[in-house]
Each structure stands twice: as structure tokens, then as C-alpha cells.
Write an enzyme that holds these catalytic residues in place. Structure first.
Site, mmCIF file in Angstrom:
data_model
loop_
_atom_site.group_PDB
_atom_site.id
_atom_site.type_symbol
_atom_site.label_atom_id
_atom_site.label_comp_id
_atom_site.label_asym_id
_atom_site.label_seq_id
_atom_site.Cartn_x
_atom_site.Cartn_y
_atom_site.Cartn_z
ATOM 1 N N THR A 75 -9.783 2.373 -1.634
ATOM 2 C CA THR A 75 -10.861 3.566 -1.443
ATOM 3 C C THR A 75 -10.250 4.577 -0.527
ATOM 4 O OG1 THR A 75 -12.398 1.961 -1.795
ATOM 5 C CG2 THR A 75 -13.127 3.715 -0.322
ATOM 6 N N HIS A 76 -8.832 4.525 -0.691
ATOM 7 C CA HIS A 76 -8.342 5.604 0.461
ATOM 8 C C HIS A 76 -8.034 6.806 -0.320
ATOM 9 C CE1 HIS A 76 -6.989 1.619 2.402
ATOM 10 N NE2 HIS A 76 -8.409 1.851 2.605
ATOM 11 N N ASN A 77 -9.089 7.698 -0.572
ATOM 12 C CA ASN A 77 -8.752 9.014 -1.191
ATOM 13 C C ASN A 77 -8.775 9.884 -0.138
ATOM 14 O OD1 ASN A 77 -9.806 8.645 -4.013
ATOM 15 N ND2 ASN A 77 -11.158 7.399 -3.222
ATOM 16 N N GLN A 90 0.885 -1.252 0.012
ATOM 17 C CA GLN A 90 -0.021 0.023 0.069
ATOM 18 C C GLN A 90 0.997 1.217 -0.042
ATOM 19 O OE1 GLN A 90 -4.173 1.259 2.265
ATOM 20 N NE2 GLN A 90 -2.904 -0.422 3.270
#
Length: 571
Positions: A500-502, A424
Site C-alpha cells: 500500500t506504499h504508493n 521491500q
């Protein structure tokens, strides 16, 4: 005709982790709080006996209806943005609990370096290490200052784990021990240790044992069913707002939740908010909820969009770098993993839990020397066992046909003979990556959609290749006979799921000149408005964001109580 309701102490737009935590803390202190949630009510019973991959994972039961509201995307300012009409790169939650319901439960703390990234990078490597256009900045708060709030969130959620050997200092151990370790996770641990790396159990919001938190909320241990990401938990073993903080707020009798209530504007005058205007989507009625304090606590895109639609704060101008609302949108680089295929060894990866895994941070943050590398920061590397659901998992080695007899044969062969190491990667902010209102496309109410302008940079391409190579080296040591990993990162595309980590859009900072909010998430331009969530991150770290979002929510609640007594800017 617009209906105006009696005034309340605090109104919250969005009841996920941030809204739920703040509601719990403020109502315990005696304030009257109204929570406006655009989606429907949710409860644990909704998920009894419904391990339905088609309904939840492929038909997106828990997510925003894109036919009524979506985002538009373009890779640069020279081309027209187009709407995202089906889910791909990321998922936007809706309903009580928000994204806190459908998450996996990865609960990392950010590294101390993350909060002082600009100053620490320049201190170690000099100003020339930052390429032109990179707009990273310090948060205006340090890890040590945020640590007590991390501790509080972890106790509320009952996080299971043991300390990260390369992480920041902790004031307390995790409240529950690490989760079980499967044979593949033990193999990863042994190999990483042999390579002189520093593996540790993935910090998990899936409970390793029965637990009662400081608010008296009791939950049971995880059953390792493998249905976490994109699903609600039928046991309540996965911490989410519905089973942790919202019941605490409800118990006070001072919290009123109004579901199906879509907040369209923050109403303000003379630098102060006076309340919000929302629509009851079941009737179409426009309603004004007056309040002394307004908390904006929805997802990244909605936080930014609501402020832009409300004319609150100065919109960001990418040509000058001035203005704050919409600034420093960032994403993540998640393609630096490696898939390994084994000819003689089998693993059962179809049992698991969303946050079951082993991680290492040797290539994250500034834990390694970047002097001769063309990027900064890094990312966490993890072997996870989230539970490989049957429809979406058909691992086959590269070179296999994507249909027909060969594909079927290899799908069967490798169903239990493959492992995947994931990474990540962090995402640095750039002056030309931002959010604004789309000039063409509108939602079901006639308001402009939020527009994303973003693409991968050379920083991202170098980082992805580096992490993929490191992941492949670990996989090789694990004995895989065939290894697939990224050789080259292409342009960002929005069609396939990545993360989905905006983050960003309403960022935190030490002064009003380069940020929208201070380190209590209080707006510089309206001191009775608090904007909470990953929208406050000035750039993105190499981790999942939820622990940091939760910690900031606890700090914000403390700030609101202080503001209630004294007024004015808290910093």
C-alpha cells in the site's frame, strides 16, 4: 445553496497521521484548527473482541468504498485505463486516523542515501548509471536535517527497537526496547550473523512495554494477538493517530473534527488559498470553510487529485517532463522474498504482532556495490511474525495442486513447518510514470477519478531477482528443505495485494522548477497551502513510509507556525 462558515486559522483535509500531528502541534500553539475527515469517527472501543478476519481482512471494513470512488489504472499511455472495482494490489483507508489505523506498525527511518539519491549515485557511479527516462531527484532536505523530526515522531509513537547498524546517525535511542524474539526470529538472527550480515529488530509501533509519551499519552504493551494489519488495535498498543496525537489536539479545545466531510476543492485566488469546499456526505450539503492556511493531508491519490481538481499548481506533462502535480508516481517491488518449507522443524507463526520481526539492510540503499549490477538502490530483507491468520494462510510448496486432497494434506502439513522471508524493494521514478485525471471515469459526485500510469521497469526486474536470490540464500542457511523464490518478475498487475506504499504526485524538491513543494511541504505556487504525506516523496525507498511521513508532518507544523508569524515562502 452553498453554506459558508466562519473563518478559522487552519483547515486540514484528512485526519490521519499527518493531519493529526499537525492539528496537535498547531492547537498546542494556540491556533484554531478544523479537521475535515471524509470517513467516520473511530475509537479503540470499536475493536473490542472483534478479531474478525472475514470482516476486516477480506471484506475491507476500514477501507474506501470503491463503488463511490476508486482509481483507474493502465500500464502505459497507449492503452485505456480501467477502474479498480475490487481491492487487490493496495488498500486505500478511510475514516478518522486513516491508514494509520490499519497499518502493521513498521517504523523504519529512510537511509541518508535516500534523500540525496541522484547526486550520490552520480558521484559514485557516474551519470550513465541512470537509465534513460529515470527521473529520480534529491529531496531538497538531508537525513541529518530531518533527524530531529524522526526522533520526535518516534517518541510520540513510543517506537520499540534498537539501532540499525547500517542506518543513519541517531540523536537518541528508541524510547522503548525491542519486542520479544520468537525462536524463528532468533534463528534468522543467528544465520544472518553467521553470513556476516547485520540483523536488527524491526522498529515497531507495537509497544514492547507500557509507555507514556512526551504529551502525557499513556498506552499499554502489545499482547501479540496477531491482528494488526487491516485491523484497529483493541488495546491501543499499536500507535495510531486516534490514540496518540488526536487526543492531544482535542484536549486543547481548539480542534474541531468534522467526520463524513469530503473535501472537493481548495478555493484560491491570486496565489493564495482562501479555504476549502466540502460536502457533508450525510446530507449532500455543500459547505465552504474559509481559512488562513489550508493543509492537504490525505492519502497519495487524494492529495494529488484534490490539487488537480482545484486547478492549484501546474499539472505534470509526461511528454515534456514539465509541471509538477502528478509527477513521479512510484510504487514498490515486494516480490524479492523466499518461502521455506521444513520437513522436521516446527514453528508457531499464528501468534505475533504486526511489526514483530528482524530486518537487515545489507542489500538496501547504496550499502553494497552496484558497479556490476543493472539496477540502483535495493530493499530491506525481513523475517516477520505478524501472526498468520487462519483464512488467508495456506502455505504449500510449489508443485502442489491448488485444490483437492493433495492441497489439503500439504496445507495441514506445512501450517507450522514453513517460514517466509520478505523484502521491500525501492521504486525509482520515471518520466512516464505519473498520476492525472481520468478523462472517462468519474466518482459519485461527478468528478474525474485519479488515473495511474505505471509498470515495472528493467530496474525493478533486476532488483526483484537480486533480492529474491539473497533471501533464498538466507533461507537455505536456515535449513529449509524446499525453497520457493522469484526467478522472473512479470509486468505489474493490480489484482493481487503487494504493497500500500504508493508515493509521489506532489513531490518535494529544492526549487520550483522540478517540484510542487519545498522541504516544509509548502506549495511553491501558493504559500499558505501545505501538502503533507507520502505524496511528497520524489521516489520510493526500500522501507515502509510512515516514520518519514510522521517526521515531515512535524517539520511542516513547525513551518506553519513560522509562516503564521512571517508569511512568505519558508525556503
Amino acid at each position: 445553496m452553498v453554506k459558508t462558515l466562519p473563518k478559522t486559522d487552519v483547515v486540514i483535509a484528512g485526519v490521519g497521521w499527518s493531519g493529526g500531528i499537525i492539528a496537535a502541534e498547531l492547537t498546542k500553539a494556540g491556533l484554531n484548527v478544523v479537521g475535515l475527515e471524509r470517513g467516520k469517527e473511530r475509537k479503540t472501543e470499536d475493536y473490542f473482541m472483534v478479531h474478525d478476519e472475514l470482516r476486516y481482512a477480506l471484506r475491507y471494513e476500514l477501507f474506501q468504498d470503491l463503488s463511490k470512488e476508486t482509481i483507474t489504472f493502465r500500464s502505459n499511455e497507449k492503452i485505456r485505463a480501467l477502474p479498480m472495482r475490487s481491492y487487490g494490489s493496495f488498500l486505500i483507508g478511510t475514516g478518522l486516523g486513516g491508514s494509520g489505523v490499519h497499518w502493521n506498525g513498521h517504523t523504519y527511518r529512510f537511509l541518508p542515501y535516500d534523500f540525496q539519491i541522484r547526486s550520490k549515485t552520480i558521484e559514485r557511479y557516474g551519470k550513465n548509471k541512470l537509465p534513460p527516462g529515470m527521473s529520480i531527484q534529491d529531496w531538497g532536505i538531508t537525513y541529518d536535517e530531518l533527524e530531529p523530526y524522526y526522533d520526535k515522531f518516534e517518541k510520540t509513537a513510543g517506537i520499540s527497537g534498537s539501532p540499525n547498524p547500517l542506518g543513519g546517525k541517531r540523536s537518541n535511542p528508541y524510547p522503548t526496547p525491542p519486542m520479544k524474539k520468537s525462536p524463528s526470529l532468533q534463528k534468522f538472527t543467528d544465520v544472518a550473523t553467521r553470513l556476516n550480515l547485520h540483523p536488527y529488530p524491526l522498529p515497531s509501533a507495537n509497544l514492547s512495554e507500557n509507555y507514556t509519551n512526551p504529551d502525557g499519552i499513556a498506552r499499554v504493551a502489545c499482547q501479540y494477538c496477531g491482528y494488526c494489519e487491516r485491523f484497529g488495535c483493541e488495546y491501543g498498543a499499536k500507535a495510531d493517530p486516534v490514540v496518540t496525537v488526536i487526543p492531544v489536539a482535542n484536549k486543547t479545545g481548539k480542534f474541531e473534527i468534522r467526520s463524513h466531510s469530503d473535501v472537493r476543492r481548495v478555493i484560491h485566488k491570486g496565489g493564495k488559498a482562501t479555504g476549502v469546499m466540502y460536502i457533508d456526505v450525510t446530507t449532500g450539503e455543500e459547505i465552504i470553510q474559509p481559512a488562513d492556511i489550508v493543509v492537504v493531508a490525505s492519502y497519495v491519490f487524494n492529495n494529488t487529485r484534490l490539487l488537480l481538481l482545484s486547478g492549484l499548481g501546474k499539472p505534470y506533462d509526461p511528454s515534456t517532463g514539465k509541471g509538477a502535480i502528478g509527477k513521479n508516481y512510484a510504487y514498490q517491488v515486494v516480490k524479492g522474498g523466499a518461502a521455506g518449507f521444513f520437513e522436521k522443524e516446527q514453528f508457531n507463526t499464528y501468534a505475533g504482532a504486526g511489526a514483530l520481526g528482524v530486518s537487515l539492510d545489507d542489500y538496501n540503499g547504496d550499502n553494497f556495490d552496484h558497479s556490476n549490477l543493472n539496477f540502483i538502490h535495493g530493499g530491506v530483507i525481513t523475517l516477520a511474525q505478524a501472526g498468520a491468520r487462519p483464512i488467508q494462510n495456506n502455505p504449500v510448496p510449489s508443485g502442489t495442486a491448488t485444490w483437492g486432497k493433495e492441497f489439503k494434506a500439504n496445507s495441514l502439513k506445512y501450517a507450522n513447518q514453513s517460514l517466509s522471508i520478505g523484502s521491500q524493494g525501492s521504486s525509482m521514478s520515471y518520466q512516464h510514470h505519473y498520476l492525472d485525471l481520468d478523462p472517462t471515469y468519474k466518482d459519485a459526485f461527478g468528478d474525474p477519478l485519479i488515473r495511474i500510469t505505471f509498470d515495472f521497469e528493467e530496474q525493478d526486474r533486476e532488483l526483484a531477482k537480486f533480492l529474491a536470490l539473497k533471501s533464498s540464500e538466507i533461507m537455505k542457511e536456515m535449513g529449509a528443505d524446499h525453497i520457493d523464490y522469484l526467478k522472473d518478475l512479470g509486468p505489474y498487475e493490480i489484482m493481487t495485494y503487494q504493497s500500500t506504499h504508493n508515493t509521489g504526485g506532489v513531490i518535494m524538491g529544492a526549487n520550483a522548477g522540478d517540484s510542487a513543494i519545498n522541504n516544509y511541504c509548502q506549495m511553491w505556487d501558493a504559500d499558505n497551502v501545505f501538502v503533507v504525506g507520502a505524496s511528497s516523496f520524489p521516489q520510493n525507498a526500500g522501507y515502509n513510509p510512515t516514520n518519514t511521513v510522521g517526521a515531515l508532518a512535524y517539520r511542516t507544523a513547525e513551518g506553519i507556525l513560522s509562516y503564521r508569524k512571517k508569511g512568505g515562502l519558508l525556503v
